[in-house]
Design a protein around this motif. Structure first.
Motif, short mmCIF file in Angstrom:
data_model
loop_
_atom_site.label_atom_id
_atom_site.label_comp_id
_atom_site.label_asym_id
_atom_site.label_seq_id
_atom_site.Cartn_x
_atom_site.Cartn_y
_atom_site.Cartn_z
N SER A 58 0.84 -1.21 0.00
CA SER A 58 0.00 0.00 0.00
C SER A 58 0.87 1.25 0.00
O SER A 58 0.58 2.22 -0.70
N ASP B 79 -5.55 -0.95 -4.90
CA ASP B 79 -5.02 -1.49 -3.64
C ASP B 79 -5.99 -2.50 -3.06
O ASP B 79 -6.96 -2.13 -2.39
N GLU B 80 -5.73 -3.76 -3.31
CA GLU B 80 -6.61 -4.84 -2.85
C GLU B 80 -8.08 -4.50 -3.08
O GLU B 80 -8.86 -4.43 -2.13
MG LIG Z 1 -2.13 -2.66 2.13
#
Ligand SMILES: [Mg+2]
Ligand SMILES: Nc1ncnc2c1ncn2[C@@H]1O[C@H](COP(=O)(O)OP(=O)(O)OP(=O)(O)O)[C@@H](O)[C@H]1O
Lengths: 244, 231
Positions: A41, A165-166
């Motif tokens: 991240s 991000d995910e």
């Molecule tokens: Mg992360």
């Protein structure tokens, strides 16, 4: 092309990014894998300049950024337009309708006319199969629908790169599939993307290149075939750990 | 008795229109502006070179001091200092101006805490999402954060406003002819304290009820997007 040279980011005593050297090619999908706390991240957020690493060089298109210097607001805003961001928890603006969520940036940042912005938004909504939701508020949609809207919000700014991000970590499998299909479509359309995910199967299908991050360091940077078929011991262990 | 009610009620009501409402409305508007400014400075992080950073910190410190001062001293004492006290220091205001200044500063101090809390209650992720599409600080603040914070702040702000309407009765002690003062004067002539103070209480309640209705209307408007439990 995005290129990072010797990028370092430290939080207090923790080295979140440790001498990162990597390139993200245009019209390709790069998937970033790695255990929790690896710095994935932090890496994406640095590309969007939500974080500023202490040192290193960041090149994106014609812009060259020296992280050790104070960045001008103009440059920051410019780079943010080049890099669309899709968050794990989508973060739609709850007080705006779906249409307004998507047109907010084009109208107020890119100074497009409302008409033009709405026409483009409608097109994007059709692309993700949600045009009938345009006048609803985010709270009236499912997580998977909200995440697809947040992808539209990023796309509406016409960024060069989209950073995920995910994007599906907070979703049930069925809703996850809806979102992953949108990503696969984008990959087919040669949208330049950087995707952080924990979904190994998806990584295998969508990636042109894989970057494996651990303890803030890049431990692998190569092709999908190499990653899955000729893994190092550590990657083998990581992949095995993801199975059950 | 009926005669007394019919003749004194308009007098008291008129004092409300002439002094109570202007005092409350003007002070609240000024107080609200002070509150927003104070809250924004207090949540900001100093930027720029070392001189501007130091000045900014000084301003932040001064505003914290102001909020502390006005929240920790009685409103009546504040009124007395500004109207009766400051002339000794060579600063003189008319009673009405002194009232406006005191009520504005007092409301500003309380509301700045309300607004600061409301802004902080909006998750960091909203700032990030807005920044990530290239919005400036001002755009994020005015287009994304304020509309959401306002919804949170509305009930406590309404409380402050209603409190202010009632607190203007203290202005009687600095010679302003507002409703309470007028009802006292009438009582001195007709010796009907129960009746007079009941009338003035009813008129205060009337004014505050209008505000409550306004509050409910605004709450509905600013909450259109929220899923309410039980709906
Ligand atoms: Mg992360
Ligand atoms: N604001 C912060 N302050 C201090 N430490 C932080 C901060 N943000 C991240 N870190 C630390 O930096 C490291 C990397 O965090 P990051 O969020 O980038 O990891 P990640 O790879 O995204 O993990 P996950 O898969 O759990 O999302 C972690 O050890 C984390 O604790």
């Amino acid at each position: 092309m995005i290129r990072l040279d010797h990028v370092d980011k430290q939080y207090m005593d923790h080295h979140a990014l440790d001498d990162i050297n990597v390139t993200f090619e245009d019209n390709q999908t790069t998937v970033i894998l790695g255990p929790s706390g690896a710095g994935k991240s932090t890496l994406l957020r640095s590309l969007n300049l939500l974080e500023q690493p202490q040192s290193g060089i960041y090149q994106i298109g014609d812009e060259k950024i020296d992280f050790s210097k104070e960045l001008s607001t103009k440059l920051v805003l410019r780079v943010r337009q080049l890099t669309g961001m899709v968050f794990q928890s989508w973060n739609l603006f709850p007080h705006l309708t779906i249409m307004q969520n998507i047109t907010e940036g084009p109208i107020y940042v890119l100074k497009q006319s409302k008409k033009l912005a709405e026409a483009r938004a409608l097109q994007l909504l059709q692309q993700v199969g949600l045009e009938e939701a345009k006048d609803r508020y985010p709270s009236q949609l499912s997580g998977g629908q909200q995440q697809r809207i947040s992808i539209c919000r990023a796309l509406a700014m016409d960024p060069e790169y989209i950073l995920f991000d995910e994007p599906t970590s907070a979703l049930d499998p069925e809703l996850e599939a809806q979102v992953l299909r949108v990503l696969l479509d984008l990959a087919k359309m040669k949208q330049s993307m950087v995707v952080v995910t924990h979904n190994i199967e998806f990584a295998r299908r969508v990636a042109d290149k894989i970057v494996f991050l651990e303890n803030g360091k890049i431990e692998f940077d190569g092709t999908v075939d190499e990653f899955f078929n000729h893994p190092t011991d550590r990657i083998h262990e990581f992949l095995t750990g993801m199975q059950f | 008795m009926w005669h007394i009610i019919v003749t004194s009620t308009p007098q008291i009501f008129w004092a409300g229109i002439k002094f109570t409402i202007p005092l409350a409305v003007i002070s609240f508007v000024i107080g609200f502006i002070i509150a927003v400014g104070t809250a924004l400075v207090r949540i900001s992080t100093p930027k720029g070179n070392s001189v501007t950073r130091s000045l900014w910190r000084l301003l932040k410190w001064f505003l914290s001091f102001y909020v502390w001062l006005f929240r920790s001293t009685p409103l009546l004492v504040q009124l007395f200092i500004i109207f009766f006290g400051l002339p000794n220091a060579g600063i003189q205001f008319s009673a009405f101006t002194a009232g406006i200044i005191t009520f504005s500063l007092n409301t500003g101090a309380y509301c700045s805490e309300t607004i600061r809390g409301a802004i902080s209650s909006i998750p960091e992720s909203q700032w990030e999402a807005a920044y990530s599409i290239g919005m400036t600080y001002r755009q994020v603040l005015f287009r994304i954060i304020f509309p959401q914070a306002l919804r949170v702040a509305l009930p406590p702000l309404s409380n402050s406003f209603i409190g202010l309407v009632k607190d203007t009765s203290l202005a009687s002690s600095i010679t302003i002819l507002e409703m309470f003062m007028v009802s006292q004067q009438i009582t001195a002539k007709n010796y009907e304290p129960l009746l007079m103070y009941t009338i003035v209480a009813v008129i205060y309640a009337l004014f505050c009820s209008v505000l409550t209705i306004l509050q409910h209307y605004l709450e509905k408007r600013t909450s259109r997007y929220v899923k309410v439990a039980g709906e």
